[in-house]
Design an enzyme around this catalytic site. Structure first.
Site, mmCIF file in Angstrom:
data_model
loop_
_atom_site.group_PDB
_atom_site.id
_atom_site.type_symbol
_atom_site.label_atom_id
_atom_site.label_comp_id
_atom_site.label_asym_id
_atom_site.label_seq_id
_atom_site.Cartn_x
_atom_site.Cartn_y
_atom_site.Cartn_z
ATOM 1 C CG ASP A 15 -2.023 -1.039 1.138
ATOM 2 O OD1 ASP A 15 -2.076 -1.771 0.129
ATOM 3 O OD2 ASP A 15 -2.819 -1.141 2.087
ATOM 4 C CD GLU A 245 -3.431 -1.956 -6.145
ATOM 5 O OE1 GLU A 245 -3.589 -0.782 -6.519
ATOM 6 O OE2 GLU A 245 -4.239 -2.543 -5.391
#
Length: 351
Positions: A15, A245
């Site tokens: 993140d 991600e």
């Protein structure tokens, strides 16, 4: 405009990696960006050098700070109540944007750009807007800084690795491995076969892989790399195994075959998320190779058995490279996330 980007570190640094890339890209485009995070320690290796226009600040110090023109709440991290109250008291209220996780699932297109008026709490009277990254023009797109693809094209991977002592031997192929601890390493190594140099990113694989290597395989443990250095690693490998991600997106820009380990969720939501991505990324590929790569992706994520198709997928490099380049070209034809977010923020704020 002045941007405030809020990030909490949960159990990994992905993140923060996404937020840093966004904040840095905004700053390099002439915006003023402040990144507020509850754990800034990884920046010592992610981004050791200062970036003009970018300020990285401890989360708690946001209390008492004057909000900027745009406030980005990443991944549902929930802004500090005093900061939200200051947003509501600002003469010109900021654009409040919730940046969500990336997915290729259909709900992303339906949810992207929706508004959530705040009727109670410290932010009463404000509007929160939802911004969803994605893989087509009906979403928020992907992070891609200006000049990225030109840098990939100009990169000389063998020379870059050799300069760091990570050179390949004659006949070897090279892969980077960045995986969660539950990764099924033994069947992967069996499916790879001989002739591979594995470059192991920091994590559990560095201690687990050496004892599992097959004949004709070798591995090197890498140090923490800056974000730019990690990008160059991806550009320098014949296959990239990535997770989460941030590395997942960067591997797609590398234009090399990529195997994604999705973040595991107890409710099984990672299964449909993987399938949705494969449906998009494998569209138009040759049927047999696509079926093999899907089987490999499922097996790597614990969603299917390890079959001969998995090893076959890893041997079919020309088809894998062709599809990786075609998919990258499709993504590169779209407007990047930062450009879309800037335009979205201007609309949301009425600027």
């Amino acid at each position: 405009m002045t941007w405030d980007i809020f990030c909490r570190v949960i159990d990994n640094y992905g993140d923060l990696g996404v937020c840093l890339r966004l904040a840095r890209d905004l700053a390099r485009r002439g915006e003023q960006a402040r990144l507020w995070c509850d754990d800034l320690s990884p920046l010592a290796w992610m981004q050791p050098e200062a970036v003009p226009g970018l300020s990285c600040q401890p989360w708690d110090e946001s209390v008492g700070a004057a909000p900027g023109d745009v406030v980005v709440e990443t991944f549902g991290c929930e802004l500090p109540a005093p900061f939200v109250a200051a947003m509501a008291a600002r003469p010109v209220r900021p654009a409040w944007i919730n940046l969500e996780y990336l997915s290729a699932e259909s709900y992303v297109e339906r949810s992207h750009g929706l508004k959530s008026p705040q009727f109670s709490g410290p932010g009463a009277g404000l509007d929160k807007w939802f911004f969803y990254p994605g893989f087509n023009d009906r979403t928020g797109g992907l992070l891609r800084e200006p000049g990225l693809l030109d840098a990939v094209t100009a990169h000389h991977g063998d020379a870059w690795r050799a300069a760091r002592g990570w050179g390949r031997r004659p006949g070897e192929r090279v892969l980077s491995l960045f995986a969660y601890p539950q990764a099924p390493l033994a069947p992967l190594l069996e499916a790879l076969g001989p002739g591979w140099l594995l470059l192991l990113c920091p994590g559990a694989a560095q201690s687990a892989v050496p004892a599992l290597l097959r004949d004709g395989q070798r591995a090197l443990a890498l140090p923490h790399l800056t974000q730019d250095g990690y990008d160059q690693l991806l550009w320098s490998c014949d296959l990239n195994l990535v997770r989460g991600e941030d590395s997942f997106v960067r591997a797609q820009w590398a234009g090399q075959p990529m195997l994604w380990q999705i973040y595991f969720q107890d409710d099984g939501a990672h299964g449909p998320k993987l399938e949705a991505f494969l449906d998009a990324a494998l569209a138009g590929a040759e049927d047999r190779w696509a079926a093999n790569w899907r089987a490999l992706s499922r097996a790597w994520n614990g969603l299917g058995p390890w079959t001969p198709a998995c090893a076959e997928a890893l041997r079919e490099r020309p088809a894998a490279v062709a599809q990786a380049r075609a998919w990258r070209a499709e993504l590169a034809a779209q407007v990047d996330l930062t450009s879309r977010l800037q335009a979205f923020a201007r609309r949301a704020s009425g600027a």
